[in-house]
Motif scaffolding. Sequence first.
Motif, PDB file in Angstrom:
ATOM      1  N   HIS A 165       0.828  -1.208   0.000  1.00 26.28           N
ATOM      2  CA  HIS A 165       0.000   0.000   0.000  1.00 26.28           C
ATOM      3  C   HIS A 165       0.860   1.255   0.000  1.00 26.28           C
ATOM      4  N   PRO A 166       0.296   2.353  -0.525  1.00 30.05           N
ATOM      5  CA  PRO A 166       1.049   3.614  -0.493  1.00 30.05           C
ATOM      6  C   PRO A 166       1.239   4.125   0.948  1.00 30.05           C
ATOM      7  N   ILE A 167       2.164   5.061   1.067  1.00 33.41           N
ATOM      8  CA  ILE A 167       2.525   5.580   2.395  1.00 33.41           C
ATOM      9  C   ILE A 167       1.301   6.102   3.165  1.00 33.41           C
ATOM     10  N   SER A 374      14.576  16.187  -5.664  1.00 33.77           N
ATOM     11  CA  SER A 374      14.520  15.882  -4.239  1.00 33.77           C
ATOM     12  C   SER A 374      13.226  15.132  -3.985  1.00 33.77           C
ATOM     13  N   SER A 375      13.348  13.879  -3.576  1.00 30.47           N
ATOM     14  CA  SER A 375      12.195  12.989  -3.486  1.00 30.47           C
ATOM     15  C   SER A 375      11.302  13.331  -2.300  1.00 30.47           C
ATOM     16  N   GLU A 376      10.024  12.930  -2.410  1.00 29.75           N
ATOM     17  CA  GLU A 376       9.095  13.157  -1.295  1.00 29.75           C
ATOM     18  C   GLU A 376       9.397  12.204  -0.146  1.00 29.75           C
ATOM     19  N   ASP A 377      10.040  11.085  -0.459  1.00 30.39           N
ATOM     20  CA  ASP A 377      10.312  10.081   0.563  1.00 30.39           C
ATOM     21  C   ASP A 377      11.687  10.372   1.166  1.00 30.39           C
ATOM     22  N   ARG A 378      11.685  11.322   2.078  1.00 26.33           N
ATOM     23  CA  ARG A 378      12.936  11.808   2.630  1.00 26.33           C
ATOM     24  C   ARG A 378      13.738  10.690   3.271  1.00 26.33           C
TER      25      ARG A 378
END
Lengths: 547, 349
Positions: A165-167, A374-378
């Motif tokens: 599932h997504p975050i 710069s990714s959203e998934d830091r």
Amino acid sequence: MTQTEAPVLPDATTATSAGRPADAPVPVVEMRDISITFGAVKALSEVSVRLYPGEVHALMGENGAGKSTLIKALTGVYSIDGGTVLVGGEQRSFGSPAAAQDAGISTVYQEVNLVPNLTVAENMMLGREPRIAGAINTFAMNRRAAAVLQRLGIDVDPRSVLGSHPIAVQQLVAIARAVDVDARVLILDEPTSSLDSDEVAKLFDVMRHLREKGVAIVFVSHFLDQVYEISDRMTILRNGRLVEERMVADTSQLELVQLMIGRDLEVLERLDRDAAAAAEEPAEPAVPVLTAVGLGRKGTLEATDLELFPGEVIGIAGLLGSGRTELARLLFGADTADRGSLEVGSATGRRSGRPGRRRLRSPRHAIDRKVAFSSEDRKGEGVIGDLTVADNMLLALQASRGWLRPIPQAVRTQLVDQYIKALDIRPADPHALMRNLSGGNQQKVLLARWLITEPELLILDEPTRGIDIGAKTQIQALVADLAAQGMSVVFISAELEEVLRLSDRLVVMRDRRKIAERPNDGVSVSDVLEIIAGPQATTTEKEETRG
Amino acid sequence: MSTATAPAAKQAPAPGTPRPDGSRSVWHRVKDFEPPTRFLPVFVTFALLVGMFGVGGARYDGFADPQTVLSLLTDNGFLVVLAVGMTFVILTGGIDLSVGSNVALSTVIAAKTLQMGWSPLLVVVTVLVVGTVLGTLMGLLIHYLDIQPFIATLAGMFLARGLCYLISAESIPITDDTFSTWAFSTLVLPGGYYVSWSAVVALVPVAVAAFVLASTRFGRTVYAIGGNESSAMLMGLRVASTKVAVYAISGFCAAFGGILFSLYTLSGYSLNAVGMELDAIAAVVIGGTLLTGGRGYVVGSLLGVMVLGLIQTFISFDGTLSSWWTRISIGVLVLVFVVVQRLLTRRQP
């Protein structure tokens, strides 16, 4: 439920120490003069917080102010160097999260802390599965999980594997797990950062319900509107110190922000003026830095056209899962497109900016063409926690140089110092380990990583998610600055106000495709929401914009 | 993955459904049943085993006989037990290199103490205690001093092997009557088939481990640690005790396997079981357990051991092949399985 256990004694002391409202009962948790030190850094010094049953207590402060540290001190993740924790009037010290949980303190941490390899139900019930004679009763477990999910209105199969599932869904499951415990205290650290407004509304319903049942809820959020909507009382921290405890109703948002950042809001206001001024200048039709024609990928994004000019900021708005992130990843080559074409790099052909009409095969490819992402998934795709701030900053530059040409020590030091100063990264220590930095400061380091490569095109996916107003303002100011210097920026954010404040042009996404593109001339949040909502109008709580 | 769960996702939680999914009719449950993809690797190993039997049966006389399976168990019982312990460790994302040496140490201790005239039961208990303590010590090092499992168990491997020589450099025969009786007693099955009792005993740990991993909180914690250790800790699970326990279990299983091995060879020798830890790891990997932890089943490891044993049977049936072909085929198989697993897991978001 358990307040009756609490002895009367501490009530007398708290009542005299500050003018509590008369109706306030005994605090279910009281933390007094808590201090925590990491090495030489004092993360918390003498912070006190009181949580009363049946209240939502907001913990406010900039990133690095000590909110997460305080929470982890309460839940037994960090050991306390000074001060006392009283639970139900009794002095306690929790050696582990398990001990805190047994005492009725349930926590949802900022980053999703579940295990991806187990199912949704297994995750929700982990450690307290219903059992028959020692054996886990899978049917009862799935049924109970399904009931909780249904009560929260979360549409997920409890038997599906969590990692599929997504975050956002995982975040909801983490909340469902915390809610299912019969907790006296529920701690929610940035629970809404990856939720859309419907999901936030559901969460708030659950929180109100729990509050009525007498649960003390700690709420940490950088969305001030949300804090004002749900919270009763707040404790404000700054630089690891207690600033003040306030009733939410008695404090204006402006006052709160001033308390949090310890200075007035000139910066923000100036930024707004700049943006307004910038919006008035018409973007001159120059040579595009990026041209995407029919760019798409099966199952991810439908064919999309996009053009980006030098010095322009494109804001991408849309709900979670609308294709925002997917588009960004295609533009950077993190995912490979299976249709359409993408031309990147200015036609003037600077040093290594090799324009070419072909798809980007890999991030490396993109970096060579002066694109930065710069990714959203830091946590997963950005930060390398065990490396130092300096190493993290220099990663992209080193990658673009190739591993055979190390960066000279003098250049390293000079670059790192320059960016630590420019972005106001705290602690200002290049040798600090990345994982010890707060979320906002980590984000600044990631920005520095890309800025060091001197990109022509900067793609920022949720650069301000989960970070506080101070760092957020700095990052926004930086983006505006960079664009003024001629850099092109693709700016993606769930916060429409932010997108509107920064962008020259606006792209709206829905259902994995671009549904609108228009210049940002006086477009309002509700205009954008109308576009997103399409034919059926929706009501949202985001109508009111903050100035 | 997503395609497999999509239909179920639509049905199960549908809000407002009058009957919660627990009370759906049997027919619906059967109709909607889809084996979760996480069992897939085990099915693959099983299919491989069946396929190998088919090929063997077609090529060699007397291969496709139930006795082949039973002999496989008899000849590899100790490896089955080792693989069980190794599965626990690998599920947490660790590794245990000490089990081979632990087996040798167990055989040497058993032979030596029997030679000194200890009672067989006391010998068994002593061996099990020594093996478990060794495992526990490594677990403590790994968790509390945060030492890489690879290094900690490598040290344990040398330590145990060294202890063997300290006790006896020579091979010690086991002449004890009780041990001999245990070694030679077989279970005769209908149809004239037979299997040694020690092979039957080796299946007990498999059953116990399968139950523990599937249906106890301890088992869930093992999977959770393999999924994400720091999350497991933050969820309030007993990570420390569980991590120590898996190495203790592995040590116990190694000692148990050592006893079975001493029954199999009726001797104790310090050079026994050199490299057996690698066979155990290979069996676990072929059985579909991810080396990164969090995914896998004990039954898979049992099937993995059978595959390894069957390769050996193949070569002995053929007669013309050099026995090194065993190693080559194991190498190829492990490689194929790791690559397939990589491809399977990479597809997931």
